[in-house]
Write an enzyme that holds these catalytic residues in place. Structure first.
Site, PDB file in Angstrom:
ATOM      1  N   CYS A  68     -17.907  -0.387   4.040  1.00  0.00           N
ATOM      2  CA  CYS A  68     -17.093  -1.579   3.792  1.00  0.00           C
ATOM      3  C   CYS A  68     -17.753  -2.835   4.385  1.00  0.00           C
ATOM      4  CB  CYS A  68     -15.701  -1.385   4.396  1.00  0.00           C
ATOM      5  SG  CYS A  68     -14.599  -2.767   4.027  1.00  0.00           S
ATOM      6  N   CYS A  72     -13.476  -5.353  10.536  1.00  0.00           N
ATOM      7  CA  CYS A  72     -12.289  -4.975  11.316  1.00  0.00           C
ATOM      8  C   CYS A  72     -12.731  -4.118  12.517  1.00  0.00           C
ATOM      9  CB  CYS A  72     -11.301  -4.216  10.448  1.00  0.00           C
ATOM     10  SG  CYS A  72     -11.013  -5.044   8.850  1.00  0.00           S
ATOM     11  N   CYS A  75     -12.223  -0.270  12.793  1.00  0.00           N
ATOM     12  CA  CYS A  75     -12.358   0.600  11.615  1.00  0.00           C
ATOM     13  C   CYS A  75     -13.677   1.360  11.526  1.00  0.00           C
ATOM     14  CB  CYS A  75     -12.164  -0.219  10.344  1.00  0.00           C
ATOM     15  SG  CYS A  75     -12.141   0.850   8.883  1.00  0.00           S
ATOM     16  N   CYS A 112      -0.841   8.527  -1.044  1.00  0.00           N
ATOM     17  CA  CYS A 112      -1.363   7.203  -0.735  1.00  0.00           C
ATOM     18  C   CYS A 112      -2.892   7.223  -0.779  1.00  0.00           C
ATOM     19  CB  CYS A 112      -0.863   6.808   0.652  1.00  0.00           C
ATOM     20  SG  CYS A 112      -1.443   5.194   1.156  1.00  0.00           S
ATOM     21  N   CYS A 143       1.041   5.196  -3.867  1.00  0.00           N
ATOM     22  CA  CYS A 143       0.738   4.077  -2.979  1.00  0.00           C
ATOM     23  C   CYS A 143      -0.771   3.909  -2.963  1.00  0.00           C
ATOM     24  CB  CYS A 143       1.238   4.395  -1.566  1.00  0.00           C
ATOM     25  SG  CYS A 143       0.781   3.139  -0.353  1.00  0.00           S
ATOM     26  N   CYS A 203       4.184  -2.132   1.600  1.00  0.00           N
ATOM     27  CA  CYS A 203       4.024  -1.308   2.799  1.00  0.00           C
ATOM     28  C   CYS A 203       3.144  -2.125   3.734  1.00  0.00           C
ATOM     29  CB  CYS A 203       3.350   0.011   2.434  1.00  0.00           C
ATOM     30  SG  CYS A 203       2.872   1.004   3.860  1.00  0.00           S
ATOM     31  N   ARG A 275       7.123   3.825   9.648  1.00  0.00           N
ATOM     32  CA  ARG A 275       6.248   4.999   9.688  1.00  0.00           C
ATOM     33  C   ARG A 275       5.483   5.108  10.993  1.00  0.00           C
ATOM     34  NH1 ARG A 275       3.074   4.669   5.104  1.00  0.00           N
ATOM     35  NH2 ARG A 275       4.840   5.515   3.983  1.00  0.00           N
TER      36      ARG A 275
HETATM   37  N1  SAM Z   1      -9.791  -1.581   3.101  1.00  0.00           N
HETATM   38  C1  SAM Z   1      -8.424  -1.830   2.894  1.00  0.00           C
HETATM   39  C2  SAM Z   1      -7.886  -2.885   3.849  1.00  0.00           C
HETATM   40  O1  SAM Z   1      -8.256  -2.886   5.012  1.00  0.00           O
HETATM   41  O2  SAM Z   1      -7.081  -3.694   3.420  1.00  0.00           O
HETATM   42  C3  SAM Z   1      -7.548  -0.598   2.939  1.00  0.00           C
HETATM   43  C4  SAM Z   1      -7.828   0.533   3.925  1.00  0.00           C
HETATM   44  S1  SAM Z   1      -7.645   0.165   5.650  1.00  0.00           S
HETATM   45  C5  SAM Z   1      -8.429   1.575   6.389  1.00  0.00           C
HETATM   46  C6  SAM Z   1      -5.906   0.324   5.942  1.00  0.00           C
HETATM   47  C7  SAM Z   1      -5.388   0.097   7.336  1.00  0.00           C
HETATM   48  O3  SAM Z   1      -5.657   1.215   8.160  1.00  0.00           O
HETATM   49  C8  SAM Z   1      -5.923  -1.062   8.152  1.00  0.00           C
HETATM   50  O4  SAM Z   1      -5.369  -2.288   7.795  1.00  0.00           O
HETATM   51  C9  SAM Z   1      -5.501  -0.687   9.559  1.00  0.00           C
HETATM   52  O5  SAM Z   1      -4.219  -1.208   9.842  1.00  0.00           O
HETATM   53  C10 SAM Z   1      -5.470   0.849   9.504  1.00  0.00           C
HETATM   54  N2  SAM Z   1      -6.546   1.428  10.326  1.00  0.00           N
HETATM   55  C11 SAM Z   1      -7.863   1.455  10.033  1.00  0.00           C
HETATM   56  N3  SAM Z   1      -8.568   2.037  11.009  1.00  0.00           N
HETATM   57  C12 SAM Z   1      -7.686   2.405  11.958  1.00  0.00           C
HETATM   58  C13 SAM Z   1      -7.818   3.040  13.215  1.00  0.00           C
HETATM   59  N4  SAM Z   1      -9.001   3.385  13.712  1.00  0.00           N
HETATM   60  N5  SAM Z   1      -6.697   3.275  13.930  1.00  0.00           N
HETATM   61  C14 SAM Z   1      -5.491   2.897  13.450  1.00  0.00           C
HETATM   62  N6  SAM Z   1      -5.310   2.301  12.271  1.00  0.00           N
HETATM   63  C15 SAM Z   1      -6.393   2.033  11.531  1.00  0.00           C
HETATM   64  C1  DTB Z   2      -1.875   2.598   7.572  1.00  0.00           C
HETATM   65  O1  DTB Z   2      -1.140   1.739   8.093  1.00  0.00           O
HETATM   66  N1  DTB Z   2      -2.470   3.586   8.217  1.00  0.00           N
HETATM   67  C2  DTB Z   2      -3.277   4.394   7.328  1.00  0.00           C
HETATM   68  C3  DTB Z   2      -2.933   3.793   5.956  1.00  0.00           C
HETATM   69  N2  DTB Z   2      -2.147   2.650   6.288  1.00  0.00           N
HETATM   70  C4  DTB Z   2      -3.943   3.558   4.950  1.00  0.00           C
HETATM   71  C5  DTB Z   2      -4.732   4.413   7.674  1.00  0.00           C
HETATM   72  C6  DTB Z   2      -5.015   4.925   9.054  1.00  0.00           C
HETATM   73  C7  DTB Z   2      -6.478   5.045   9.202  1.00  0.00           C
HETATM   74  C8  DTB Z   2      -6.895   5.656  10.502  1.00  0.00           C
HETATM   75  C9  DTB Z   2      -8.366   5.716  10.640  1.00  0.00           C
HETATM   76  C10 DTB Z   2      -9.054   6.608   9.633  1.00  0.00           C
HETATM   77  O2  DTB Z   2      -8.624   7.777   9.435  1.00  0.00           O
HETATM   78  O3  DTB Z   2     -10.078   6.196   9.087  1.00  0.00           O
HETATM   79 FE1  SF4 Z   3     -12.868  -2.303   5.417  1.00  0.00          FE
HETATM   80 FE2  SF4 Z   3     -11.828  -0.805   7.309  1.00  0.00          FE
HETATM   81 FE3  SF4 Z   3     -11.350  -3.412   7.308  1.00  0.00          FE
HETATM   82 FE4  SF4 Z   3     -10.252  -1.838   5.389  1.00  0.00          FE
HETATM   83  S1  SF4 Z   3      -9.824  -1.760   7.586  1.00  0.00           S
HETATM   84  S2  SF4 Z   3     -11.269  -3.812   5.123  1.00  0.00           S
HETATM   85  S3  SF4 Z   3     -11.880  -0.310   5.165  1.00  0.00           S
HETATM   86  S4  SF4 Z   3     -13.358  -2.438   7.585  1.00  0.00           S
END
Ligand code: SAM
Ligand code: DTB
Ligand code: SF4
Length: 329
Positions: A68, A72, A75, A112, A143, A203, A275
């Site tokens: 990506c 973030c 992430c 989802c 979702c 959501c 959730r």
């Molecule tokens: N890329 C898209 C975006 O960010 O809009 C969708 C997928 S992203 C992984 C969805 C959400 O997962 C993020 O906004 C964040 O709130 C959550 N998330 C990602 N990594 C995480 C982590 N290590 N621990 C907890 N929540 C996480």
């Molecule tokens: C949300 O609030 N939590 C989920 C879902 N929306 C997409 C993602 C959690 C991701 C946790 C880190 C991972 O497994 O990569």
């Molecule tokens: Fe990309 Fe992760 Fe940020 Fe979603 S949360 S935009 S997958 S870096």
């Protein structure tokens, strides 16, 4: 503050007393309540609006993993962090449907699908729409979480039958810049507007344990609760620390502070599904039980979130059973 000085209303579905004018002071006062009092009040609100013995279960699938371009800080899928997550292509529609069938057989009611994109390209959206149609035809709620959306893209997803779009605010407006630099808080609010405008359920929640202050948790809850319409679903994630991300190795948040955030979400957004999202793998059963008591009524179900582990189905069913809770149909 005496306990009597803060008495949140416990709105019910018929009363229509949903509020969108929460002040920071009010929400700060909620967080400042004695833990047991806060949880008690949240449990009261929960009972007015839901059957507290029911928990909704959603299964997650990463349909496009890693690589990506966003930054973030939490992430594991951001290309610029060395986390061991390999970049993959968007999955084939049939492969996604096979996973959805397995999720349904395992007892999930919502499927989802997440993609590690800044925003979807039109040709990718064609495929995602086909996935949504196929998953819906299996009798599952749908979702997706694909990053930022324009209005026309949201309308295409709606036409394909999408039930929910996940897009999180993550934290408070003032702390947000410490966590993400490649898109703004306003970008996120604009996407939420586009989703709402298209008639898709929203959501939207955030993450606790990013190194934020209590005031940031207050700011996040106030922003969510004061959206023009409360998100139908509010995921509260506990940061899953992944080695290689900038937030790995930072002090972990206390479980009680996580439960407080769940309780504040329940009280301020009484009719929303709250959730208990990421982070359960490292959470004790007792902490999870407190989250359910504090009004959480939904979980991610299945052994994997997007890239990180989640409790296995057997373990979760055993926990729900021990607590006398049942899956919401
Ligand atoms: N890329 C898209 C975006 O960010 O809009 C969708 C997928 S992203 C992984 C969805 C959400 O997962 C993020 O906004 C964040 O709130 C959550 N998330 C990602 N990594 C995480 C982590 N290590 N621990 C907890 N929540 C996480
Ligand atoms: C949300 O609030 N939590 C989920 C879902 N929306 C997409 C993602 C959690 C991701 C946790 C880190 C991972 O497994 O990569
Ligand atoms: Fe990309 Fe992760 Fe940020 Fe979603 S949360 S935009 S997958 S870096």
């Amino acid at each position: 503050m005496s306990l009597a000085t803060f008495a949140p209303t416990a709105p019910d579905r018929s009363g229509g007393a949903l509020r969108h004018d929460w002040t920071r002071e009010e929400v700060r006062a909620l967080f400042a309540l004695p833990f047991t009092e806060l949880v008690f009040r949240a449990a009261e609100v929960h009972r007015v609006n839901f059957d507290p013995a029911e928990v909704q279960v959603s299964t997650l699938l990463s349909i496009k993993t890693g690589g990506c371009p966003e930054d973030c800080a939490y992430c594991p899928q951001a290309a610029q962090y060395d986390t061991g997550v390999k970049a993959e292509k968007l999955m084939a529609v049939e492969a996604v449907l096979a996973e959805a069938r397995a999720a349904k057989a395992g007892g999930a009611t919502r499927f989802c699908m997440g993609a590690a994109w800044r925003s979807p390209k039109d040709r990718d959206l064609d495929k995602v729409c086909a996935m949504v149609e196929g998953v819906k035809a299996l009798g599952l709620e749908t979702c997706v979480t694909l990053g930022m959306l324009e209005g026309a893209q949201a309308r295409r997803l709606k036409d394909a039958g999408l039930d929910y779009y996940n897009h999180n605010l993550d934290t408070s407006p003032e702390f947000y810049g410490e966590i993400v630099s490649t898109r703004t808080y306003q970008d996120r609010l604009d996407t939420l507007d586009a989703v709402r405008e298209a008639g898709i359920n929203v959501c939207c929640g955030g993450i606790v344990g990013l190194g934020e202050q209590l005031e940031d948790r207050v700011g996040m809850i106030v922003t969510l609760a004061n959206l023009p319409v409360h998100p139908e679903s509010v995921p509260i994630n506990m940061l899953v620390q992944v080695e290689g991300t900038p937030l790995s190795g930072k002090p972990k948040i206390d479980a009680f502070d996580f439960v407080r955030t769940i309780a504040a979400a329940r009280i301020t957004m009484p009719e929303s599904m709250v959730r208990l999202s990421a982070g359960r793998e490292e959470m004790s059963e007792e902490a999870q039980a407190l989250c359910f008591l504090a009004g959480a009524n939904s979980i991610f179900y299945g052994p994997k979130l997007l890239t990180t582990p989640n409790p296995g189905r057997d373990r979760d069913m055993a926990l729900l059973d021990k607590l006398g809770l049942r899956v919401m149909e």
